[in-house]
Design a protein around this motif. Structure first.
Motif, short mmCIF file in Angstrom:
data_model
loop_
_atom_site.label_atom_id
_atom_site.label_comp_id
_atom_site.label_asym_id
_atom_site.label_seq_id
_atom_site.Cartn_x
_atom_site.Cartn_y
_atom_site.Cartn_z
N PRO B 342 -8.88 -9.38 5.68
CA PRO B 342 -8.69 -8.50 4.54
C PRO B 342 -7.86 -9.18 3.44
O PRO B 342 -6.95 -9.93 3.74
N GLN B 344 -5.11 -9.77 1.22
CA GLN B 344 -3.70 -9.38 1.19
C GLN B 344 -3.34 -8.58 -0.05
O GLN B 344 -2.61 -7.60 0.01
N LEU B 347 -3.95 -4.81 -0.14
CA LEU B 347 -3.29 -3.93 0.83
C LEU B 347 -1.99 -3.39 0.23
O LEU B 347 -1.29 -4.12 -0.46
N PRO B 348 -1.67 -2.13 0.51
CA PRO B 348 -0.38 -1.62 0.02
C PRO B 348 0.74 -2.46 0.63
O PRO B 348 0.71 -2.75 1.82
N SER B 349 1.71 -2.85 -0.18
CA SER B 349 2.81 -3.65 0.34
C SER B 349 3.74 -2.76 1.14
O SER B 349 3.69 -1.53 1.03
N ARG B 350 4.56 -3.38 1.99
CA ARG B 350 5.53 -2.60 2.74
C ARG B 350 6.91 -3.24 2.55
O ARG B 350 7.37 -4.00 3.39
N PRO B 351 7.52 -2.96 1.42
CA PRO B 351 8.84 -3.54 1.19
C PRO B 351 9.86 -2.83 2.07
O PRO B 351 9.62 -1.70 2.50
N PRO B 352 10.97 -3.51 2.38
CA PRO B 352 12.03 -2.81 3.10
C PRO B 352 12.53 -1.64 2.25
O PRO B 352 12.49 -1.72 1.01
N LEU B 386 13.57 -0.35 -6.14
CA LEU B 386 12.15 0.02 -6.18
C LEU B 386 11.98 1.47 -6.63
O LEU B 386 12.85 2.30 -6.41
N PRO B 387 10.82 1.78 -7.25
CA PRO B 387 10.56 3.17 -7.52
C PRO B 387 10.46 3.93 -6.20
O PRO B 387 10.09 3.32 -5.20
#
Ligand code: SF4
Ligand code: SF4
Lengths: 193, 600
Positions: B342, B344, B347-352, B386-387
């Motif tokens: 897929p 990258q 794909l929705p990111s997954r920030p901390p 982040l928002p």
């Protein structure tokens, strides 16, 4: 030389699962290397750990396209690290969805086809409700041990070595639950569905 | 002999204990933190969390002069803070050995920059060793201490994320031998007034020559001769990547990296048309080899940013190596995947993110409601950038939020382009980082009559690096009870007129405090105090959304709590994740969010 990639979300426990797997391989007499993620990436971010063993291991990082197993603790993270899986690789997938921040705030869509994408890429896929199975064993946070139980049925490490490693690595008050979760995974793996 | 799987950090700690280290000091910083945490478990070692890296280095200097083998640990950016004592320490030398373990973070897994600490070894004229796995971490710490004593110099042990946080096999004997050297006064050597320093600098320069000779014969530098068509020079984890990517290549593995073993390198180079240097970040080895007149390929092909792995190394060099060897891909065989993985980027990111119930959330919500201009430093609260909270305007390093707030205010004050902003500046920082580097900035604010507001996000721990104690927690690294620094009293003592403590789980109180202090024409400090929820489970019950009342206005989503999602026209709370902070219930305008267990 098996290479395993463990992908999940910070807090799901894949760092501990990676240690457990590595400790088991060590007790089998292999050279072992792992790489872990600490610090900022653990606050609910995407976390990937790698474990490799064999006669001699060089890099602690698995190159893309070389992993024999991908343990996906969460669907989207499974998708994200799918590229590490080799052409013959097996994906062991926890059917669990955790929405990342961009999805929570409505700026992105959680991929609706995560399962299909993983199925179409991996040579073999084992899907299970590891979290629910772990909850049944006593704690949903032991899902990693369920996944390792499944993995154990694909490897030739004796059960008692896994158990010894478990006692050595897992905090003592959590050993019982993790052993039960592991057994649930083994049973699932043996059923072979 | 014992055989164990240790992280690089654990191996450094174990090696330090076996080598008789009696004093160790550090400030926590990923990826170096566990070195001291581990060492503190062993008996007979004094270990401390220092308030910052500079103090840690100074403690280390005192202790090595006092005759105890000493370890000082920090992350790469920490060495910027400690650079002042670090640069002069080689002049005065050591008595018992001193090793600085410094950990770089290529790829910035948990850092604000990608600086390369190797330059600090060269700049200070200090020898540097670099381990390639945990086993070398264990061996090198002893070797470094002995080197330090033999040449009367501090030694740098350079680590990085994939060494510090990789577990590899270590075989060892758990034996400790301590060193106890007498202290003798020697002011000409140890008091660096200009007259003395002028005498010492030539000693440092001459010492480099001696060290260079040691490097030539060091067992940590070795040649692995294979094909004579490809020659690679690498150190640290890059050695492992190169070994794996090109198993047929000849390799010169550097472990004693500074000063470089020049003769050995020339000899190795003579076998090949050209050499390849595989190194992360800066062209540090490459530039040295070029200065020695050796033809090398390095950063022209290998990325200067981000981290490497065997795959990146192979792809960067295979084309050139094919030319050198006539073998396809230079011997590297790329894997054959089953399909296309897929993409990258879609794909929705997954920030901390800040945890559900994180005490910082309420404070940033309040700042946003007040349209503050926020300068920050580094901790879990930085995640509020982040928002939807979008809580931070600028951030560079530890403690900087204070000084930057002052500067912003002074610039705004004389600006037409930014009229009205001068009164909106807020600097935020954590309890641990306030002590680390914020207090001097606060003194400056009072001294130079600043009107801005400083918020100390006091979660009673150093959360981001894994919950370390600090001078405000009342407990030491070795687990002893101690005096707990009272930040409010400290702020008052330096002259801050208005100091108040709020509970960030009480939104009304927090918003009011922020609004008042921003408006008030005085230097003020708000201490937003509540324990980190990961550190201390709070006595809350999960909250639940009453679907009848929820009209999907999404106001609660502005908190950015990971336990709260919008699904099919109503908010939903994940009861496993929710810790019951009640913020979402406080924010909801329709009373649609209710405590399940009657949390008040
Ligand atoms: S670890 Fe503590 S301080 Fe950090 S985000 Fe979580 S609750 Fe907040
Ligand atoms: S009460 Fe609301 S804001 Fe607090 S943790 Fe639970 S869902 Fe998140």
């Amino acid at each position: 030389m098996p290479d395993v990639v463990l992908a999940g979300v910070g807090g799901q426990g894949n760092v501990l699962s990676a240690r457990l797997l590595a400790e088991t391989a060590l007790r089998m007499g292999y050279d072992v290397k792992t790489s872990e993620v600490h610090g900022m990436a653990q606050r609910g971010g995407s976390v990937v750990c790698m474990v490799r063993w064999g006669e001699k291991v060089c890099s602690p990082l698995v190159p893309e396209g070389r992993a024999d197993f991908l343990l996906a603790f969460e669907l989207l993270e499974g998708m994200r690290y799918l590229r590490y899986l080799s052409g013959e690789g097996t994906a062991i997938v926890n059917l669990y969805r955790l929405d990342p921040l961009p999805v929570l705030r409505g700026d992105a869509e959680y991929p609706p086809n995560a399962r299909e994408v993983i199925r179409s890429y991996a040579a073999r896929v084992l899907e299970l409700e590891a979290r629910a199975m772990a909850a049944e064993a006593g704690n949903p946070r032991a899902a990693g041990s369920v996944l390792l139980g499944v993995l154990s049925t694909c490897l030739d490490f004796p059960d008692d070595v896994w158990r010894e490693a478990m006692v050595a690595v897992v905090p003592s008050k959590a050993v019982e639950v993790n052993l039960r979760a592991f057994s649930a995974g083994v049973a699932f793996g043996r059923r072979g569905d | 002999m014992k055989r164990a799987l240790l992280s690089g950090n654990e191996a450094v700690a174990l090696g330090a204990w076996c080598a008789g280290v009696r004093v160790a000091a550090a400030y926590p910083g990923t990826p170096s933190t566990e070195i001291l945490e581990e060492l503190a478990r062993y008996p007979d070692v004094y270990c401390e969390w220092s308030p910052n890296e500079k103090v840690a280095m100074e403690v280390g200097i005192g202790s090595c002069l006092g005759g105890a083998r000493t370890l000082v640990a920090m992350k790469h950016v920490g060495l910027n803070v400690a650079a002042d004592p670090w640069m002069t320490l080689p002049y005065i030398g050591v008595n018992a050995g001193l090793v600085l373990a410094v950990a770089d973070d290529p790829g910035m897994h948990s850092s604000q920059n990608e600086q390369d600490s190797r330059y600090y070894a060269r700049m200070a004229k200090v020898p540097m060793l670099e381990p390639a796995d945990s086993s070398e971490c264990f061996e090198m710490i002893r070797a470094a201490l002995e080197l330090s004593e033999r040449h009367d110099t501090p030694v740098m042990l350079r680590l990085e994320t994939r060494i510090s946080h990789s577990r590899t096999v270590v075989e060892y004997r758990e034996e400790r031998r301590t060193v106890d050297l007498p202290y003798e006064k020697d002011a000409v050597k140890r008091v660096m007034i200009p007259g003395h320093a002028r005498l010492r600098h030539p000693v440092v320069i001459e010492r480099l020559g001696d060290l260079q000779r040691e490097s030539e014969s060091s067992p940590f530098n070795r040649v692995e001769m294979r094909s004579t068509r490809i020659g690679i020079v690498a150190s640290g984890v890059c050695y492992q990547y190169a070994r794996e990517a090109f198993p047929e290549a000849s390799l010169l593995k550097l472990g004693f990296v500074y000063p470089l073993p020049e003769k050995m390198l020339h000899e190795f180079a003579s076998h090949f048309r050209r050499l390849y240097v595989v190194e992360e970040m800066e062209p540090w080895i490459e530039e040295s080899l070029k200065a020695m007149g050796i033809d090398v390929v390095g950063k022209a092909r290998i990325p200067r940013d981000g981290e490497l792995d065997p795959d990146v190394v192979a792809r960067s060099l295979s084309e050139l190596m094919e030319m050198d060897t006539g073998v396809r891909g230079g011997g590297w065989s790329p894997p054959a995947p089953r399909g296309t993985p897929p993409d990258q980027s879609v794909l929705p990111s997954r920030p901390p993110v800040m945890c559900p119930g994180c005490p910082h959330r309420g404070l940033f919500y309040a700042l946003r409601r007040n349209k503050a201009v926020v300068s920050s430093d580094i901790g879990c609260y930085t995640l509020s950038v982040l928002p939807p909270l979008s809580g931070i305007d600028c951030q560079v390093c530890m403690g900087a939020g204070v000084g930057m707030a002052l500067g912003l205010e002074k610039a705004f004050a004389s600006s037409e382009a930014n009229a009205g902003k001068a009164g909106k500046v807020v600097g935020v920082l954590g309890d641990s980082t306030f002590i680390h580097g914020g207090i001097t900035g606060l003194i400056d604010m009072v001294y130079n009559r600043t009107l801005s507001t400083i918020v100390i996000l006091d979660n009673r721990t150093t959360a981001m690096t894994g919950f370390q104690d600090h001078p405000g927690t009342g407990r030491t690294l070795m687990g002893e009870e101690t005096f707990a620094l009272d930040l409010a009293e400290l702020a008052r003592a330096v002259g801050v007129e208005s100091v108040r403590v709020v509970d960030p789980w009480d939104l009304a109180e927090t918003e009011a405090a922020v609004a008042e202090e921003i408006a008030a024409p005085r230097t003020s400090v708000i201490i937003s105090r509540r324990s980190c929820v990961l550190r201390e489970r709070q006595e809350g019950f999960p909250y639940r959304v009453n679907e009848e009342k929820c009209d999907a206005c999404k106001r609660c989503l502005r908190l950015g709590c990971p336990a709260l999602v919008m699904r099919d026209e109503a908010a939903v709370i994940d009861e496993d994740l929710c810790v019951g902070c009640s913020l979402c219930a406080q924010v909801c305008g329709r009373d649609a969010i209710e405590g399940v267990g009657g949390y008040a």
